[in-house]
Design an enzyme around this catalytic site. Structure first.
Site, PDB file in Angstrom:
ATOM      1  N   GLU A 277      35.625  25.991 -21.873  1.00 61.27           N
ATOM      2  CA  GLU A 277      36.049  26.518 -23.570  1.00 61.27           C
ATOM      3  C   GLU A 277      35.374  27.889 -23.903  1.00 61.27           C
ATOM      4  O   GLU A 277      36.265  28.361 -24.517  1.00 61.27           O
ATOM      5  CB  GLU A 277      35.422  25.407 -24.359  1.00 61.27           C
ATOM      6  CG  GLU A 277      36.341  24.647 -25.614  1.00 61.27           C
ATOM      7  CD  GLU A 277      35.779  24.030 -26.508  1.00 61.27           C
ATOM      8  OE1 GLU A 277      36.785  23.125 -26.977  1.00 61.27           O
ATOM      9  OE2 GLU A 277      34.468  23.785 -26.647  1.00 61.27           O
ATOM     10  N   HIS A 298      33.463   9.311  -1.166  1.00 63.89           N
ATOM     11  CA  HIS A 298      34.701   8.851  -1.074  1.00 63.89           C
ATOM     12  C   HIS A 298      35.903   8.369  -1.916  1.00 63.89           C
ATOM     13  O   HIS A 298      36.864   8.048  -1.981  1.00 63.89           O
ATOM     14  CB  HIS A 298      34.711   6.567  -0.930  1.00 63.89           C
ATOM     15  CG  HIS A 298      32.536   6.806   0.011  1.00 63.89           C
ATOM     16  ND1 HIS A 298      32.928   7.052   0.852  1.00 63.89           N
ATOM     17  CD2 HIS A 298      31.365   7.444  -0.462  1.00 63.89           C
ATOM     18  CE1 HIS A 298      31.857   5.771   1.137  1.00 63.89           C
ATOM     19  NE2 HIS A 298      30.673   6.684   0.722  1.00 63.89           N
ATOM     20  N   LYS A 413      46.729  21.420 -32.443  1.00 67.98           N
ATOM     21  CA  LYS A 413      45.820  20.766 -33.430  1.00 67.98           C
ATOM     22  C   LYS A 413      47.497  20.841 -34.736  1.00 67.98           C
ATOM     23  O   LYS A 413      47.580  20.505 -34.949  1.00 67.98           O
ATOM     24  CB  LYS A 413      45.044  21.338 -34.619  1.00 67.98           C
ATOM     25  CG  LYS A 413      43.593  20.684 -33.620  1.00 67.98           C
ATOM     26  CD  LYS A 413      42.276  21.454 -33.937  1.00 67.98           C
ATOM     27  CE  LYS A 413      41.280  21.263 -33.822  1.00 67.98           C
ATOM     28  NZ  LYS A 413      39.956  21.985 -33.961  1.00 67.98           N
TER      29      LYS A 413
HETATM   30  O1  PA5 Z   1      32.547  23.846 -29.059  1.00 73.93           O
HETATM   31  C1  PA5 Z   1      33.380  23.796 -30.334  1.00 73.93           C
HETATM   32  O2  PA5 Z   1      32.705  24.186 -30.623  1.00 73.93           O
HETATM   33  C2  PA5 Z   1      34.197  22.595 -29.878  1.00 73.93           C
HETATM   34  O3  PA5 Z   1      33.898  22.155 -28.975  1.00 73.93           O
HETATM   35  C3  PA5 Z   1      33.683  21.867 -31.399  1.00 73.93           C
HETATM   36  O4  PA5 Z   1      32.123  21.292 -31.810  1.00 73.93           O
HETATM   37  C4  PA5 Z   1      34.690  20.790 -31.419  1.00 73.93           C
HETATM   38  O5  PA5 Z   1      36.072  21.515 -31.408  1.00 73.93           O
HETATM   39  C5  PA5 Z   1      34.093  19.780 -32.758  1.00 73.93           C
HETATM   40  O6  PA5 Z   1      34.482  20.796 -34.080  1.00 73.93           O
HETATM   41  P1  PA5 Z   1      33.694  20.314 -35.456  1.00 73.93           P
HETATM   42  O7  PA5 Z   1      32.004  20.174 -34.808  1.00 73.93           O
HETATM   43  O8  PA5 Z   1      34.166  21.419 -36.213  1.00 73.93           O
HETATM   44  O9  PA5 Z   1      34.292  18.760 -35.596  1.00 73.93           O
END
Ligand code: PA5
Length: 425
Positions: A277, A298, A413
Protein backbone atom coordinates in the site's frame (compact mmCIF):
# COMPACT_ATOMS: atom_id res chain seq x y z
CA UNK A 1 19.40 -6.78 17.22
CA UNK A 2 19.08 -6.89 13.39
CA UNK A 3 21.86 -7.64 10.91
CA UNK A 4 21.64 -7.96 7.13
CA UNK A 5 23.50 -10.80 5.46
CA UNK A 6 24.16 -9.98 1.81
CA UNK A 7 26.25 -13.04 0.93
CA UNK A 8 23.44 -14.52 -1.16
CA UNK A 9 22.54 -11.37 -3.07
CA UNK A 10 24.68 -12.28 -6.06
CA UNK A 11 25.96 -8.73 -6.46
CA UNK A 12 27.95 -6.05 -4.69
CA UNK A 13 26.08 -2.84 -3.98
CA UNK A 14 27.91 0.46 -3.90
CA UNK A 15 26.25 1.71 -0.70
CA UNK A 16 28.54 4.75 -0.54
CA UNK A 17 26.89 6.09 -3.69
CA UNK A 18 23.60 6.36 -1.73
CA UNK A 19 25.01 8.30 1.22
CA UNK A 20 23.91 11.77 0.12
CA UNK A 21 20.43 10.65 -0.96
CA UNK A 22 19.84 8.69 2.26
CA UNK A 23 20.89 11.67 4.40
CA UNK A 24 18.52 13.94 2.47
CA UNK A 25 15.61 11.53 2.82
CA UNK A 26 16.23 10.92 6.51
CA UNK A 27 16.18 14.67 7.07
CA UNK A 28 12.98 14.93 5.04
CA UNK A 29 11.41 12.29 7.34
CA UNK A 30 12.63 14.06 10.50
CA UNK A 31 11.75 17.56 9.34
CA UNK A 32 8.50 16.45 7.73
CA UNK A 33 9.28 17.98 4.37
CA UNK A 34 8.69 14.95 2.10
CA UNK A 35 5.50 13.85 0.32
CA UNK A 36 2.78 12.77 2.74
CA UNK A 37 4.56 14.38 5.69
CA UNK A 38 1.24 14.97 7.48
CA UNK A 39 1.32 11.24 8.24
CA UNK A 40 4.73 11.00 9.86
CA UNK A 41 3.40 10.83 13.42
CA UNK A 42 4.48 7.16 13.63
CA UNK A 43 8.18 8.00 13.27
CA UNK A 44 8.52 9.43 16.80
CA UNK A 45 5.44 7.76 18.24
CA UNK A 46 7.40 5.21 20.35
CA UNK A 47 8.54 8.24 22.38
CA UNK A 48 5.74 10.75 21.99
CA UNK A 49 2.83 8.36 22.56
CA UNK A 50 0.04 9.36 24.93
CA UNK A 51 1.17 7.91 28.30
CA UNK A 52 -2.21 8.46 29.92
CA UNK A 53 -3.96 6.49 27.20
CA UNK A 54 -1.29 3.79 27.37
CA UNK A 55 -2.03 3.33 31.10
CA UNK A 56 -5.74 3.19 30.32
CA UNK A 57 -5.10 0.49 27.69
CA UNK A 58 -3.21 -1.59 30.26
CA UNK A 59 -6.00 -1.20 32.82
CA UNK A 60 -8.79 -1.96 30.34
CA UNK A 61 -6.90 -4.97 28.99
CA UNK A 62 -6.74 -6.34 32.54
CA UNK A 63 -10.47 -5.77 32.93
CA UNK A 64 -11.19 -7.59 29.66
CA UNK A 65 -8.91 -10.47 30.68
CA UNK A 66 -10.78 -10.80 33.97
CA UNK A 67 -14.34 -10.54 32.65
CA UNK A 68 -14.41 -12.06 29.16
CA UNK A 69 -13.52 -15.34 27.40
CA UNK A 70 -13.08 -13.81 23.95
CA UNK A 71 -12.11 -10.51 22.37
CA UNK A 72 -13.33 -9.89 18.82
CA UNK A 73 -11.10 -7.42 17.02
CA UNK A 74 -13.17 -5.79 14.29
CA UNK A 75 -11.10 -3.92 11.67
CA UNK A 76 -9.48 -4.22 8.26
CA UNK A 77 -6.11 -3.38 6.66
CA UNK A 78 -3.96 -1.30 8.96
CA UNK A 79 -6.73 -1.42 11.53
CA UNK A 80 -6.12 -5.11 12.27
CA UNK A 81 -3.07 -6.60 10.55
CA UNK A 82 -0.46 -5.29 13.01
CA UNK A 83 -2.28 -6.63 16.07
CA UNK A 84 -2.91 -9.99 14.42
CA UNK A 85 0.70 -10.28 13.23
CA UNK A 86 2.06 -9.43 16.67
CA UNK A 87 -0.28 -11.75 18.56
CA UNK A 88 0.53 -14.74 16.35
CA UNK A 89 4.26 -14.00 16.18
CA UNK A 90 4.52 -13.91 19.98
CA UNK A 91 1.82 -16.30 21.18
CA UNK A 92 1.88 -18.78 18.29
CA UNK A 93 -1.04 -20.46 16.58
CA UNK A 94 -2.34 -22.55 19.50
CA UNK A 95 -1.84 -20.10 22.38
CA UNK A 96 -2.56 -20.73 26.06
CA UNK A 97 -3.70 -17.13 26.58
CA UNK A 98 -6.81 -17.18 28.78
CA UNK A 99 -8.67 -14.85 26.41
CA UNK A 100 -9.24 -16.04 22.88
CA UNK A 101 -8.66 -13.33 20.25
CA UNK A 102 -10.62 -13.59 17.00
CA UNK A 103 -11.03 -11.28 14.04
CA UNK A 104 -13.98 -9.89 12.16
CA UNK A 105 -14.62 -6.76 10.08
CA UNK A 106 -11.87 -7.73 7.59
CA UNK A 107 -14.32 -9.47 5.23
CA UNK A 108 -17.97 -9.51 4.22
CA UNK A 109 -17.86 -13.22 3.35
CA UNK A 110 -21.08 -14.64 4.83
CA UNK A 111 -19.58 -18.07 5.52
CA UNK A 112 -16.78 -16.60 7.65
CA UNK A 113 -19.06 -14.19 9.49
CA UNK A 114 -21.77 -16.76 10.22
CA UNK A 115 -19.12 -19.11 11.66
CA UNK A 116 -17.74 -16.38 13.91
CA UNK A 117 -21.25 -15.43 15.08
CA UNK A 118 -22.07 -19.07 15.78
CA UNK A 119 -18.81 -19.44 17.67
CA UNK A 120 -19.67 -16.40 19.81
CA UNK A 121 -23.18 -17.53 20.75
CA UNK A 122 -23.38 -17.95 24.52
CA UNK A 123 -19.75 -16.78 25.01
CA UNK A 124 -18.71 -13.89 27.23
CA UNK A 125 -17.19 -11.74 24.52
CA UNK A 126 -15.95 -8.16 24.22
CA UNK A 127 -15.48 -6.18 21.00
CA UNK A 128 -12.63 -3.89 19.99
CA UNK A 129 -13.87 -2.10 16.87
CA UNK A 130 -11.10 -0.25 15.06
CA UNK A 131 -11.57 2.22 12.22
CA UNK A 132 -9.85 5.53 11.72
CA UNK A 133 -12.37 6.81 9.20
CA UNK A 134 -15.22 5.15 11.04
CA UNK A 135 -16.92 4.43 7.73
CA UNK A 136 -15.08 1.42 6.27
CA UNK A 137 -17.80 -0.88 4.96
CA UNK A 138 -16.38 -4.26 5.98
CA UNK A 139 -15.73 -3.05 9.53
CA UNK A 140 -19.04 -1.19 9.87
CA UNK A 141 -21.01 -4.22 8.62
CA UNK A 142 -19.11 -6.56 10.95
CA UNK A 143 -19.56 -4.24 13.91
CA UNK A 144 -23.30 -3.81 13.41
CA UNK A 145 -23.71 -7.61 13.45
CA UNK A 146 -21.46 -8.07 16.47
CA UNK A 147 -23.06 -5.25 18.43
CA UNK A 148 -26.54 -6.62 17.85
CA UNK A 149 -25.45 -10.12 18.87
CA UNK A 150 -23.85 -8.77 22.03
CA UNK A 151 -26.86 -6.64 23.00
CA UNK A 152 -29.15 -9.62 22.39
CA UNK A 153 -27.00 -11.69 24.76
CA UNK A 154 -26.22 -9.26 27.60
CA UNK A 155 -28.40 -6.18 27.01
CA UNK A 156 -27.65 -2.57 26.11
CA UNK A 157 -26.36 -1.49 29.54
CA UNK A 158 -23.84 -4.32 30.02
CA UNK A 159 -22.62 -3.99 26.43
CA UNK A 160 -21.25 -0.53 27.30
CA UNK A 161 -18.53 -2.24 29.36
CA UNK A 162 -17.87 -4.75 26.58
CA UNK A 163 -17.33 -2.50 23.57
CA UNK A 164 -14.07 -0.63 23.00
CA UNK A 165 -13.68 1.63 19.97
CA UNK A 166 -10.40 2.87 18.46
CA UNK A 167 -10.97 5.72 16.03
CA UNK A 168 -10.23 9.31 15.13
CA UNK A 169 -10.09 11.81 17.98
CA UNK A 170 -12.53 14.31 16.52
CA UNK A 171 -14.67 12.94 13.74
CA UNK A 172 -16.37 9.99 12.09
CA UNK A 173 -19.42 7.79 12.43
CA UNK A 174 -17.73 5.39 14.86
CA UNK A 175 -16.80 8.21 17.23
CA UNK A 176 -20.34 9.60 17.18
CA UNK A 177 -21.87 6.16 17.69
CA UNK A 178 -19.47 5.40 20.56
CA UNK A 179 -20.23 8.68 22.30
CA UNK A 180 -23.95 8.10 21.98
CA UNK A 181 -23.77 4.57 23.42
CA UNK A 182 -21.14 5.41 26.04
CA UNK A 183 -18.42 3.04 24.76
CA UNK A 184 -14.80 3.38 25.84
CA UNK A 185 -12.75 5.05 23.10
CA UNK A 186 -9.08 5.30 22.16
CA UNK A 187 -7.45 7.52 19.60
CA UNK A 188 -5.84 6.64 16.31
CA UNK A 189 -3.87 9.89 15.91
CA UNK A 190 -4.63 11.96 12.81
CA UNK A 191 -0.98 11.94 11.73
CA UNK A 192 -0.59 8.13 11.86
CA UNK A 193 -1.87 6.07 8.91
CA UNK A 194 -3.44 2.64 9.44
CA UNK A 195 -0.47 0.54 8.30
CA UNK A 196 1.89 2.53 10.55
CA UNK A 197 -0.41 2.30 13.59
CA UNK A 198 0.72 -0.83 15.44
CA UNK A 199 2.24 1.26 18.28
CA UNK A 200 -1.07 3.03 18.93
CA UNK A 201 -4.16 1.60 20.63
CA UNK A 202 -4.88 -0.15 17.29
CA UNK A 203 -2.16 -2.68 18.02
CA UNK A 204 -1.71 -2.24 21.77
CA UNK A 205 -5.17 -3.07 23.16
CA UNK A 206 -5.56 -6.43 21.37
CA UNK A 207 -1.93 -7.29 22.16
CA UNK A 208 -2.33 -6.47 25.85
CA UNK A 209 -5.51 -8.56 26.04
CA UNK A 210 -3.51 -11.37 24.44
CA UNK A 211 -1.13 -11.13 27.40
CA UNK A 212 1.75 -9.55 25.45
CA UNK A 213 4.09 -7.22 27.33
CA UNK A 214 3.31 -3.94 25.55
CA UNK A 215 5.85 -1.99 27.63
CA UNK A 216 8.65 -4.15 26.18
CA UNK A 217 7.08 -3.87 22.71
CA UNK A 218 7.22 -0.07 22.92
CA UNK A 219 10.75 -0.15 24.37
CA UNK A 220 11.86 -2.19 21.36
CA UNK A 221 10.31 0.39 19.04
CA UNK A 222 11.92 3.24 20.97
CA UNK A 223 15.39 1.66 20.73
CA UNK A 224 14.87 0.95 17.03
CA UNK A 225 13.98 4.58 16.43
CA UNK A 226 17.31 5.61 17.98
CA UNK A 227 19.12 3.06 15.79
CA UNK A 228 17.39 3.83 12.49
CA UNK A 229 16.77 7.57 12.61
CA UNK A 230 20.21 8.42 11.21
CA UNK A 231 21.52 10.38 8.26
CA UNK A 232 23.99 7.55 7.70
CA UNK A 233 23.24 4.16 6.12
CA UNK A 234 21.97 1.97 8.98
CA UNK A 235 20.65 -1.61 8.57
CA UNK A 236 17.07 -0.46 7.81
CA UNK A 237 18.31 1.89 5.12
CA UNK A 238 20.63 -0.81 3.78
CA UNK A 239 17.55 -3.02 3.29
CA UNK A 240 15.78 -0.11 1.53
CA UNK A 241 18.77 0.32 -0.79
CA UNK A 242 18.85 -3.43 -1.55
CA UNK A 243 15.15 -3.23 -2.48
CA UNK A 244 15.77 -0.18 -4.63
CA UNK A 245 18.67 -1.87 -6.47
CA UNK A 246 16.57 -4.99 -7.03
CA UNK A 247 13.75 -2.91 -8.48
CA UNK A 248 15.51 -0.11 -10.36
CA UNK A 249 18.74 -1.82 -11.44
CA UNK A 250 18.01 -5.57 -11.53
CA UNK A 251 14.46 -4.93 -12.83
CA UNK A 252 12.86 -7.39 -10.41
CA UNK A 253 9.07 -7.20 -10.25
CA UNK A 254 8.50 -8.85 -6.86
CA UNK A 255 9.95 -9.38 -3.41
CA UNK A 256 9.11 -12.53 -1.50
CA UNK A 257 9.12 -12.20 2.30
CA UNK A 258 10.28 -15.59 3.55
CA UNK A 259 10.17 -17.04 7.05
CA UNK A 260 10.64 -20.51 8.44
CA UNK A 261 7.90 -20.14 11.08
CA UNK A 262 4.17 -20.76 10.53
CA UNK A 263 3.50 -18.30 13.35
CA UNK A 264 4.92 -15.53 11.15
CA UNK A 265 2.36 -15.95 8.35
CA UNK A 266 0.43 -12.92 9.61
CA UNK A 267 3.64 -10.95 9.99
CA UNK A 268 4.01 -11.57 6.25
CA UNK A 269 0.47 -10.25 5.72
CA UNK A 270 1.31 -7.13 7.74
CA UNK A 271 4.56 -6.66 5.78
CA UNK A 272 2.71 -7.11 2.45
CA UNK A 273 0.21 -4.42 3.36
CA UNK A 274 2.92 -2.06 4.61
CA UNK A 275 4.97 -2.33 1.42
CA UNK A 276 2.17 -2.89 -1.08
CA UNK A 277 0.00 0.00 0.00
CA UNK A 278 2.95 2.32 0.59
CA UNK A 279 4.97 1.61 -2.52
CA UNK A 280 2.64 0.36 -5.24
CA UNK A 281 1.58 3.57 -6.97
CA UNK A 282 2.25 5.74 -10.01
CA UNK A 283 2.77 2.54 -12.03
CA UNK A 284 5.85 1.61 -9.95
CA UNK A 285 6.96 -0.60 -7.07
CA UNK A 286 7.80 -4.19 -6.17
CA UNK A 287 4.92 -6.62 -5.74
CA UNK A 288 5.20 -7.86 -2.13
CA UNK A 289 4.62 -11.59 -1.81
CA UNK A 290 5.24 -13.97 1.08
CA UNK A 291 6.02 -17.60 1.70
CA UNK A 292 6.60 -19.85 4.70
CA UNK A 293 9.41 -22.34 4.29
CA UNK A 294 9.97 -25.20 4.44
CA UNK A 295 6.19 -25.67 3.84
CA UNK A 296 6.14 -23.61 0.65
CA UNK A 297 9.33 -25.18 -0.67
CA UNK A 298 6.95 -27.96 -1.62
CA UNK A 299 4.82 -25.53 -3.64
CA UNK A 300 6.27 -22.11 -4.57
CA UNK A 301 9.80 -23.47 -4.13
CA UNK A 302 9.69 -24.95 -7.62
CA UNK A 303 8.81 -21.56 -9.13
CA UNK A 304 11.51 -19.74 -7.19
CA UNK A 305 14.12 -22.30 -8.18
CA UNK A 306 13.33 -22.71 -11.87
CA UNK A 307 10.52 -20.33 -12.84
CA UNK A 308 10.80 -16.89 -14.43
CA UNK A 309 13.38 -14.68 -12.74
CA UNK A 310 11.00 -11.97 -11.61
CA UNK A 311 11.68 -11.93 -7.90
CA UNK A 312 14.17 -11.70 -5.10
CA UNK A 313 13.71 -13.05 -1.58
CA UNK A 314 14.12 -11.34 1.80
CA UNK A 315 14.46 -14.00 4.45
CA UNK A 316 13.61 -13.21 8.07
CA UNK A 317 15.92 -15.38 10.19
CA UNK A 318 15.59 -15.72 13.97
CA UNK A 319 19.05 -16.42 15.38
CA UNK A 320 17.99 -17.96 18.68
CA UNK A 321 14.75 -19.89 18.99
CA UNK A 322 12.78 -19.82 22.26
CA UNK A 323 11.96 -23.53 22.33
CA UNK A 324 13.57 -26.53 20.73
CA UNK A 325 12.92 -30.25 20.33
CA UNK A 326 15.44 -33.10 20.25
CA UNK A 327 15.03 -35.76 17.60
CA UNK A 328 14.13 -38.97 19.43
CA UNK A 329 16.04 -42.22 18.78
CA UNK A 330 14.07 -45.19 17.44
CA UNK A 331 15.50 -48.70 17.83
CA UNK A 332 13.80 -49.99 14.68
CA UNK A 333 14.79 -47.01 12.53
CA UNK A 334 12.30 -48.09 9.88
CA UNK A 335 11.96 -44.44 8.78
CA UNK A 336 15.75 -44.21 8.41
CA UNK A 337 15.93 -41.08 10.57
CA UNK A 338 18.51 -42.21 13.13
CA UNK A 339 21.19 -40.22 11.29
CA UNK A 340 19.52 -37.24 13.00
CA UNK A 341 20.11 -38.67 16.52
CA UNK A 342 21.13 -35.97 18.94
CA UNK A 343 20.12 -33.18 16.54
CA UNK A 344 17.51 -30.56 17.36
CA UNK A 345 14.69 -29.37 15.12
CA UNK A 346 16.21 -25.88 15.10
CA UNK A 347 19.44 -27.41 13.73
CA UNK A 348 17.46 -29.20 11.00
CA UNK A 349 15.62 -25.95 10.17
CA UNK A 350 18.92 -24.04 9.97
CA UNK A 351 20.35 -26.58 7.52
CA UNK A 352 17.15 -26.32 5.46
CA UNK A 353 17.57 -22.54 5.36
CA UNK A 354 21.25 -22.71 4.47
CA UNK A 355 20.58 -25.30 1.76
CA UNK A 356 17.71 -23.24 0.34
CA UNK A 357 19.68 -20.00 0.31
CA UNK A 358 22.39 -21.72 -1.71
CA UNK A 359 19.90 -23.50 -3.99
CA UNK A 360 17.90 -20.37 -4.77
CA UNK A 361 20.78 -17.91 -5.09
CA UNK A 362 23.69 -19.98 -6.46
CA UNK A 363 21.86 -22.60 -8.53
CA UNK A 364 18.66 -20.68 -9.25
CA UNK A 365 20.13 -17.20 -9.72
CA UNK A 366 17.53 -15.66 -7.39
CA UNK A 367 19.00 -12.92 -5.17
CA UNK A 368 18.47 -13.35 -1.42
CA UNK A 369 18.90 -10.90 1.43
CA UNK A 370 18.82 -12.34 4.96
CA UNK A 371 17.46 -10.16 7.75
CA UNK A 372 18.70 -11.78 10.95
CA UNK A 373 16.89 -10.91 14.17
CA UNK A 374 18.57 -12.02 17.44
CA UNK A 375 15.41 -13.57 18.94
CA UNK A 376 11.64 -13.13 18.87
CA UNK A 377 9.79 -11.62 21.83
CA UNK A 378 7.72 -8.50 22.52
CA UNK A 379 10.80 -6.27 22.68
CA UNK A 380 12.42 -7.54 19.48
CA UNK A 381 9.13 -7.54 17.58
CA UNK A 382 8.59 -3.88 18.50
CA UNK A 383 12.12 -3.31 17.20
CA UNK A 384 11.60 -5.32 14.00
CA UNK A 385 8.32 -3.65 13.03
CA UNK A 386 9.94 -0.24 13.36
CA UNK A 387 12.85 -1.49 11.22
CA UNK A 388 10.41 -2.44 8.45
CA UNK A 389 8.46 0.84 8.70
CA UNK A 390 11.54 3.03 8.56
CA UNK A 391 12.92 0.98 5.66
CA UNK A 392 9.56 1.28 3.90
CA UNK A 393 9.52 5.08 4.12
CA UNK A 394 13.10 5.20 2.80
CA UNK A 395 12.26 2.73 -0.02
CA UNK A 396 9.27 4.75 -1.19
CA UNK A 397 11.17 8.02 -1.17
CA UNK A 398 14.03 6.36 -3.09
CA UNK A 399 11.42 5.36 -5.70
CA UNK A 400 9.93 8.86 -5.63
CA UNK A 401 6.48 7.92 -4.28
CA UNK A 402 4.47 9.11 -1.27
CA UNK A 403 4.69 6.29 1.34
CA UNK A 404 1.67 7.40 3.31
CA UNK A 405 -1.32 7.64 0.97
CA UNK A 406 -3.34 4.93 -0.80
CA UNK A 407 -5.41 6.67 -3.48
CA UNK A 408 -5.86 3.43 -5.44
CA UNK A 409 -7.87 1.81 -2.63
CA UNK A 410 -10.68 4.33 -3.12
CA UNK A 411 -11.52 3.16 -6.64
CA UNK A 412 -13.01 -0.21 -5.73
CA UNK A 413 -14.89 1.43 -2.88
CA UNK A 414 -16.54 3.97 -5.19
CA UNK A 415 -17.58 1.24 -7.65
CA UNK A 416 -18.90 -0.95 -4.83
CA UNK A 417 -20.87 1.92 -3.26
CA UNK A 418 -22.36 2.75 -6.63
CA UNK A 419 -23.40 -0.87 -7.18
CA UNK A 420 -24.82 -1.10 -3.65
CA UNK A 421 -26.82 2.09 -4.12
CA UNK A 422 -25.12 4.09 -1.33
CA UNK A 423 -26.50 7.64 -1.35
CA UNK A 424 -24.19 10.04 -3.19
CA UNK A 425 -22.55 7.34 -5.39
O1 PA5 B 1 -3.20 1.54 5.95
C1 PA5 B 1 -4.30 2.08 5.80
O2 PA5 B 1 -4.45 3.30 5.98
C2 PA5 B 1 -5.51 1.27 5.41
O3 PA5 B 1 -5.17 -0.07 5.20
C3 PA5 B 1 -6.58 1.35 6.50
O4 PA5 B 1 -6.04 0.93 7.71
C4 PA5 B 1 -7.80 0.50 6.15
O5 PA5 B 1 -8.31 0.86 4.91
C5 PA5 B 1 -8.88 0.65 7.21
O6 PA5 B 1 -9.28 1.98 7.31
P1 PA5 B 1 -10.09 2.51 8.56
O7 PA5 B 1 -9.22 2.41 9.78
O8 PA5 B 1 -10.42 3.93 8.23
O9 PA5 B 1 -11.32 1.65 8.71
Amino acid sequence: MIKLDLRYLGKEIDFASYEKKVAEINQAIDNKTGAGSDFLGWANYPETYDKEEFARIQKDAEYIREHFDTLVVCGIGGSYLGARAAIEAINGLYPDNKVEIIFMGQTVAPSYISQVMKHLKGKKFAINVISKSGTTTETAVGFRLLQQLLVSQIGEEASKKAIYATTDKEKGALLELSKKHGYTTYVLPGDVGGRYSVYTAVGLLPMAVAGIDIVSFMNGAKDARKEYDTDTINEAYKYAIVRHEMYAVEKKAAEMFVTYEPKFVQLGEWWKQLYGESEGKDGTGLLPDSATFTTDLHSLGQFVQEGSKVLFESVLKINKVAVDIDMPHDEENLDGLNYLDGKTLSYISEQAMEGTLKAHSETGGVPNVVIALDYMNAYSLGYLMYFYMRACAMSCYLNGVNPFNQPGVEIYKKNMFHLLGKPGY
